[in-house]
Design an enzyme around this catalytic site. Structure first.
Site, PDB file in Angstrom:
ATOM      1  N   GLY A   1      -8.881  10.327 -39.399  1.00 35.23           N
ATOM      2  CA  GLY A   1      -7.920   9.526 -38.666  1.00 35.23           C
ATOM      3  C   GLY A   1      -6.597   9.720 -39.380  1.00 35.23           C
ATOM      4  O   GLY A   1      -6.528  10.466 -40.364  1.00 35.23           O
TER       5      GLY A   1
ATOM      6  N   VAL B   1      -7.637   3.093 -31.903  1.00 29.05           N
ATOM      7  CA  VAL B   1      -7.413   4.505 -31.587  1.00 29.05           C
ATOM      8  C   VAL B   1      -7.220   5.410 -32.790  1.00 29.05           C
ATOM      9  O   VAL B   1      -7.953   6.367 -32.978  1.00 29.05           O
ATOM     10  CB  VAL B   1      -6.167   4.670 -30.680  1.00 29.05           C
ATOM     11  N   CYS B   2      -6.238   5.102 -33.621  1.00 32.92           N
ATOM     12  CA  CYS B   2      -5.829   6.097 -34.616  1.00 32.92           C
ATOM     13  C   CYS B   2      -6.915   6.409 -35.628  1.00 32.92           C
ATOM     14  O   CYS B   2      -7.063   7.539 -36.052  1.00 32.92           O
ATOM     15  CB  CYS B   2      -4.580   5.650 -35.343  1.00 32.92           C
ATOM     16  N   GLY B   3      -7.652   5.407 -36.033  1.00 34.02           N
ATOM     17  CA  GLY B   3      -8.684   5.650 -37.025  1.00 34.02           C
ATOM     18  C   GLY B   3     -10.027   5.916 -36.386  1.00 34.02           C
ATOM     19  O   GLY B   3     -11.043   5.866 -37.038  1.00 34.02           O
ATOM     20  N   ASP B   4     -10.019   6.187 -35.114  1.00 31.07           N
ATOM     21  CA  ASP B   4     -11.279   6.248 -34.403  1.00 31.07           C
ATOM     22  C   ASP B   4     -11.988   7.587 -34.573  1.00 31.07           C
ATOM     23  O   ASP B   4     -11.419   8.645 -34.365  1.00 31.07           O
ATOM     24  CB  ASP B   4     -11.032   5.974 -32.928  1.00 31.07           C
TER      25      ASP B   4
END
Lengths: 197, 169
Positions: free
Chosen positions: A149, B55-58
């Protein structure tokens, strides 16, 4: 099969965008995406850490655009490579993150113009995908290193979970080995260090 | 993601060398996927706790950027959670995912149980990865702390090892 995860695959090298002394005992490698709000939030954190660790720390930024969720991440990354060729990578990096919420193709060119870059040449570089390979190589390296991520940080080659300043500082302070005379105590006087965790 | 305190990771995930238990799970209202029908190519099973995480760390958003790399290994990627097909459908469409999301909804978590990665206390599955070879044998398995996205480096390291000639292993 025994597989070790979360280790930086490609060591810091001359193709990287780096801030600090190349022989610094500590390295902080960030994989980031110019459209990722967490990466924008990490900008002042990294700046604070640089201030604290001074010459002991080398900071590197690599691209990890999540293009399917952030359609401008790759063009922004390519534009930053164009800026790098003209020695203003970090200025471009900071400006892209600062204007992240308004980002669009025109703003990217506007930022470039503000850095006295030739916007027609930049547009050509974007249209011909001149820097795409470099951005993709960064992505592939990140993938093989366990980037999970954005932002993902590696401290002396090991993946660090999360991007909170306190835990990054704590992990940097835990890296064994000598520090220069301008070590952790030479930074900002307002610094609180690892005991804040 | 990494801030969540990690509960004790279970040690019951099926280890390498085990034949991957066959299953048939719905990928959509009118579509099912049967594992044994995918023989002949490597299969990556990614068990994950729930649809619609940030979302971003998904984890799945990261895998979704790697379509080319998965196809370079001729590998099928199957993501599995206990969410129902409608939820999966909405999630897959919203994120524009290239791989199917399999629904281990009924009987609840049955496949996750077979693979040793069901969390009976929470009613969800672990964040677990299995790389299965072209003969249906598990060659690598990994359970990540539930709040920690494992990334894809382990998957691709395992797929690369599968691609090597047998004598070289």
């Amino acid at each position: 099969m025994a597989i070790i995860q979360g280790r930086l695959k490609t060591p810091v090298n001359s193709a990287d965008h780096a801030l600090g002394r190349p022989d610094a005992p500590l390295t902080l490698v960030e994989y980031g995406d110019f459209q990722c709000p967490h990466c924008a939030a990490a900008v002042p954190i990294v700046a604070g850490i640089r201030e604290q660790f001074g010459d002991d720390l080398l900071v590197v930024y690599r691209h990890f655009p999540l293009s399917k969720v952030h359609p401008l991440a790759r063009p922004a990354a390519e534009a930053s490579e164009f800026a790098a060729e003209h020695h203003v990578f970090w200025e471009m990096h900071d400006a892209l993150f600062a204007r992240q919420r308004q980002l669009n193709a025109a703003i990217i060119l506007e930022i470039a113009a503000g850095l006295s870059l030739d916007t027609a040449a930049l547009q050509t570089a974007l249209d011909t995908a001149r820097y795409r390979q470099k951005v993709q190589d960064n992505f592939a390296d990140g993938m093989r290193s366990g980037v999970n991520g954005t932002p993902t940080f590696f401290i002396n080659g090991r993946r660090h979970a999360g991007y909170q300043q306190a835990t990054l500082v704590e992990a940097l302070l835990k890296v064994p080995g000598p520090r220069g005379p301008a070590g952790p105590d030479a930074g900002s006087p307002s610094r609180t260090g690892a005991d804040q965790v | 993601m990494a801030m969540t305190p990690a509960p004790t990771p279970p040690t019951s995930a099926l280890p390498q060398g085990t034949i991957a238990p066959d299953f048939t799970l719905p990928a959509a209202v009118d579509k099912t996927v049967r594992l044994s029908e995918l023989r002949g190519r490597p299969v990556v099973l990614a068990f994950y706790p729930a649809d619609f995480s940030p979302v971003c760390g998904d984890q799945l958003a990261v895998y979704n950027e790697m379509e080319e790399q998965f196809s370079a290994h001729r590998a099928h990627l199957l993501a599995i959670s206990v969410d129902g097909v409608w939820c999966h459908g909405a999630y897959r469409q919203q994120r524009n995912l290239f791989f199917p999301l399999l629904s281990d909804f009924h009987p609840h978590g049955q496949v996750a149980r077979q693979y040793g990665v069901y969390r009976p206390d929470d009613g969800i599955c672990e964040r677990a990865l299995f790389v299965i070879d072209d003969q249906g044998k598990i060659r690598w398995s990994f359970v990540s702390p539930i709040g920690e996205n494992p990334g894809a480096d382990g998957i691709f390291a395992a797929l690369e090892q599968l691609a090597r000639p047998r004598g070289a292993r």
